[in-house]
Design an enzyme around this catalytic site. Structure first.
Site, PDB file in Angstrom:
ATOM      1  N   THR A  44       0.827  -1.206   0.000  1.00 13.98           N
ATOM      2  CA  THR A  44       0.000   0.000   0.000  1.00 13.98           C
ATOM      3  C   THR A  44       0.860   1.254   0.000  1.00 13.98           C
ATOM      4  O   THR A  44       0.622   2.191  -0.779  1.00 13.98           O
ATOM      5  CB  THR A  44      -0.913   0.018   1.239  1.00 13.98           C
ATOM      6  OG1 THR A  44      -1.694  -1.170   1.257  1.00 13.98           O
ATOM      7  CG2 THR A  44      -1.831   1.220   1.222  1.00 13.98           C
ATOM      8  N   THR A  45       1.879   1.287   0.870  1.00 16.79           N
ATOM      9  CA  THR A  45       2.750   2.456   0.972  1.00 16.79           C
ATOM     10  C   THR A  45       3.554   2.657  -0.306  1.00 16.79           C
ATOM     11  O   THR A  45       3.959   3.783  -0.626  1.00 16.79           O
ATOM     12  CB  THR A  45       3.689   2.322   2.182  1.00 16.79           C
ATOM     13  OG1 THR A  45       2.902   2.018   3.339  1.00 16.79           O
ATOM     14  CG2 THR A  45       4.477   3.588   2.444  1.00 16.79           C
ATOM     15  N   TYR A  90     -12.921  -2.801  -1.876  1.00 14.69           N
ATOM     16  CA  TYR A  90     -14.078  -2.264  -2.585  1.00 14.69           C
ATOM     17  C   TYR A  90     -15.215  -3.279  -2.748  1.00 14.69           C
ATOM     18  O   TYR A  90     -16.375  -2.968  -2.474  1.00 14.69           O
ATOM     19  CB  TYR A  90     -13.715  -1.678  -3.959  1.00 14.69           C
ATOM     20  CG  TYR A  90     -14.894  -1.001  -4.630  1.00 14.69           C
ATOM     21  CD1 TYR A  90     -15.330   0.239  -4.183  1.00 14.69           C
ATOM     22  CD2 TYR A  90     -15.592  -1.625  -5.659  1.00 14.69           C
ATOM     23  CE1 TYR A  90     -16.437   0.851  -4.768  1.00 14.69           C
ATOM     24  CE2 TYR A  90     -16.688  -1.026  -6.242  1.00 14.69           C
ATOM     25  CZ  TYR A  90     -17.115   0.210  -5.796  1.00 14.69           C
ATOM     26  OH  TYR A  90     -18.207   0.800  -6.360  1.00 14.69           O
ATOM     27  N   TYR A 125      -2.994  -9.976   4.539  1.00 15.91           N
ATOM     28  CA  TYR A 125      -2.954  -8.579   4.998  1.00 15.91           C
ATOM     29  C   TYR A 125      -4.379  -8.105   5.251  1.00 15.91           C
ATOM     30  O   TYR A 125      -5.180  -7.995   4.319  1.00 15.91           O
ATOM     31  CB  TYR A 125      -2.257  -7.721   3.937  1.00 15.91           C
ATOM     32  CG  TYR A 125      -2.151  -6.247   4.232  1.00 15.91           C
ATOM     33  CD1 TYR A 125      -2.331  -5.714   5.505  1.00 15.91           C
ATOM     34  CD2 TYR A 125      -1.864  -5.363   3.196  1.00 15.91           C
ATOM     35  CE1 TYR A 125      -2.232  -4.357   5.742  1.00 15.91           C
ATOM     36  CE2 TYR A 125      -1.754  -3.997   3.424  1.00 15.91           C
ATOM     37  CZ  TYR A 125      -1.946  -3.506   4.694  1.00 15.91           C
ATOM     38  OH  TYR A 125      -1.850  -2.153   4.924  1.00 15.91           O
ATOM     39  N   ARG A 136      -8.946   0.414   5.164  1.00 15.29           N
ATOM     40  CA  ARG A 136      -8.812   0.733   3.740  1.00 15.29           C
ATOM     41  C   ARG A 136      -9.684  -0.152   2.855  1.00 15.29           C
ATOM     42  O   ARG A 136     -10.189   0.291   1.836  1.00 15.29           O
ATOM     43  CB  ARG A 136      -7.342   0.594   3.300  1.00 15.29           C
ATOM     44  CG  ARG A 136      -6.483   1.792   3.669  1.00 15.29           C
ATOM     45  CD  ARG A 136      -5.084   1.642   3.073  1.00 15.29           C
ATOM     46  NE  ARG A 136      -4.245   2.801   3.369  1.00 15.29           N
ATOM     47  CZ  ARG A 136      -4.045   3.818   2.546  1.00 15.29           C
ATOM     48  NH1 ARG A 136      -4.635   3.853   1.373  1.00 15.29           N
ATOM     49  NH2 ARG A 136      -3.243   4.803   2.885  1.00 15.29           N
ATOM     50  N   LYS A 165      -0.381  -9.931   8.311  1.00 17.62           N
ATOM     51  CA  LYS A 165      -0.153  -8.544   8.706  1.00 17.62           C
ATOM     52  C   LYS A 165      -1.491  -8.004   9.181  1.00 17.62           C
ATOM     53  O   LYS A 165      -2.441  -7.893   8.407  1.00 17.62           O
ATOM     54  CB  LYS A 165       0.368  -7.720   7.527  1.00 17.62           C
ATOM     55  CG  LYS A 165       0.511  -6.224   7.858  1.00 17.62           C
ATOM     56  CD  LYS A 165       0.916  -5.412   6.629  1.00 17.62           C
ATOM     57  CE  LYS A 165       0.979  -3.923   6.956  1.00 17.62           C
ATOM     58  NZ  LYS A 165       1.321  -3.098   5.778  1.00 17.62           N
ATOM     59  N   ILE A 203       5.240  -4.525  10.064  1.00 16.45           N
ATOM     60  CA  ILE A 203       5.443  -3.959   8.731  1.00 16.45           C
ATOM     61  C   ILE A 203       5.072  -2.499   8.886  1.00 16.45           C
ATOM     62  O   ILE A 203       3.901  -2.154   9.033  1.00 16.45           O
ATOM     63  CB  ILE A 203       4.610  -4.676   7.657  1.00 16.45           C
ATOM     64  CG1 ILE A 203       5.068  -6.133   7.532  1.00 16.45           C
ATOM     65  CG2 ILE A 203       4.759  -3.970   6.310  1.00 16.45           C
ATOM     66  CD1 ILE A 203       4.274  -6.963   6.526  1.00 16.45           C
TER      67      ILE A 203
END
Length: 294
Positions: free
Chosen positions: A44-45, A107, A133, A138, A161, A203
């Site tokens: 994501t980052t 989504y 994850y 999000r 994660k 993480i």
């Protein structure tokens, strides 16, 4: 298998929008020097949601090359379409990575049974270890501990994660999964307590700017020095907050730019540079922590 401080690495870009591979090499060297235990590339980052597949794969490939076996590299391979996640995993399997990080589909809000089918299909398509994850803030969809436990029976699914920030969630998961199932914090603000409660590592977004502190925090917890772990965390708590003044990865990119580790803080649309007030707020924090000079 995966233990300690893994940085959720940003993907540096030039002002023109191109990937800045020179800056990427500098960042990887910085993390090796500072004692980071591993890298997550294009999660994501790393702006996985807006990098085309070709760029995504190339950034991971170059990250592996720059790491040169000195620290492990986990590749982000998540997608909200199972076929796309499998495609990415297949394309990156031969790059020398150490495993995959695959996010709960965003989504489309899959059911728990849908998550099981999704991740089992990904794990069936690779011989490399897969980390799940869960980041409901999000993705909206929340993978429950019972679902994680069901997935843990797959030989290629080795860990999670957990970005819920809920320590009780960690304990509930620990009670259901094997002791060697890797549990990593994906929430910087609660990561010290996660480690002290038996988590295997983090993480971290904050590790982009203070990698040595996050690494030392993990090592203190592993040695049973929980007071030291909490003290290190307290010393950087304001940076945890600073990384999320605006949505990730806006602020870590701005920090690295101001620290001279990247020539630009450019992001891919729809993400844009931080507001002037946010820039100032973060720069004051960086000065306070002696990461930049006033």
């Amino acid at each position: 298998m995966f233990k300690g401080s893994y940085v959720a690495l940003v993907t540096p870009m030039k002002a023109s929008g191109e990937i800045d591979y020179s800056a990427l090499e500098k960042l990887v060297a910085f993390h090796i020097e500072q004692g980071t235990h591993g890298i997550v590339s294009v999660g994501t980052t790393g702006e996985s949601a807006t990098l085309p597949f070709e760029e995504h794969i190339k950034v991971v490939k170059q990250t592996v090359a720059f790491a040169n076996g000195k620290i492990p590299v986990i590749a982000g391979s998540g997608a909200n379409a199972t076929d796309e996640a499998i495609f990415l995993s297949e394309q990156m399997a031969g790059l020398g990575i150490d495993g995959f990080l695959s996010v709960v589909p965003y989504y489309n809000k899959p059911q728990q049974r849908g998550m099981v089918a999704h991740f089992n299909a990904i794990a069936d398509a690779t011989d490399l270890p897969v980390l799940l994850y869960n980041v409901p803030g999000r993705t909206v969809a929340d993978m429950l501990p019972e679902t994680v436990a069901q997935l843990a029976s797959h030989s290629n699914i080795v860990g999670l994660k957990d970005a819920t920030g809920d320590i009780q969630r960690l304990k509930d998961t620990q009670a259901l999964v094997p002791s060697d199932f890797v549990l990593l914090s994906g929430d910087d603000g609660s990561s010290a307590e996660f480690l002290c409660a038996g988590g295997h590592g983090v993480i971290s977004v904050t590790a982009n700017v203070v990698p040595n502190a996050i690494s030392r925090m993990c090592e203190a917890a592993f040695e049973g020095k929980f007071d030291e772990c909490r003290q290190i965390n307290a010393s950087i708590a304001s940076l945890h907050d600073g990384m999320f003044i605006e949505p990730n990865p806006v602020m870590p990119k701005w920090a690295l730019y101001k620290m001279g580790l990247m020539e630009s803080a450019e992001l891919r649309l729809p993400m844009v540079l931080p507001e002037l007030a946010s820039q100032k707020q973060l720069e004051e924090l960086l000065e306070k922590h002696a990461l930049i000079s006033g």
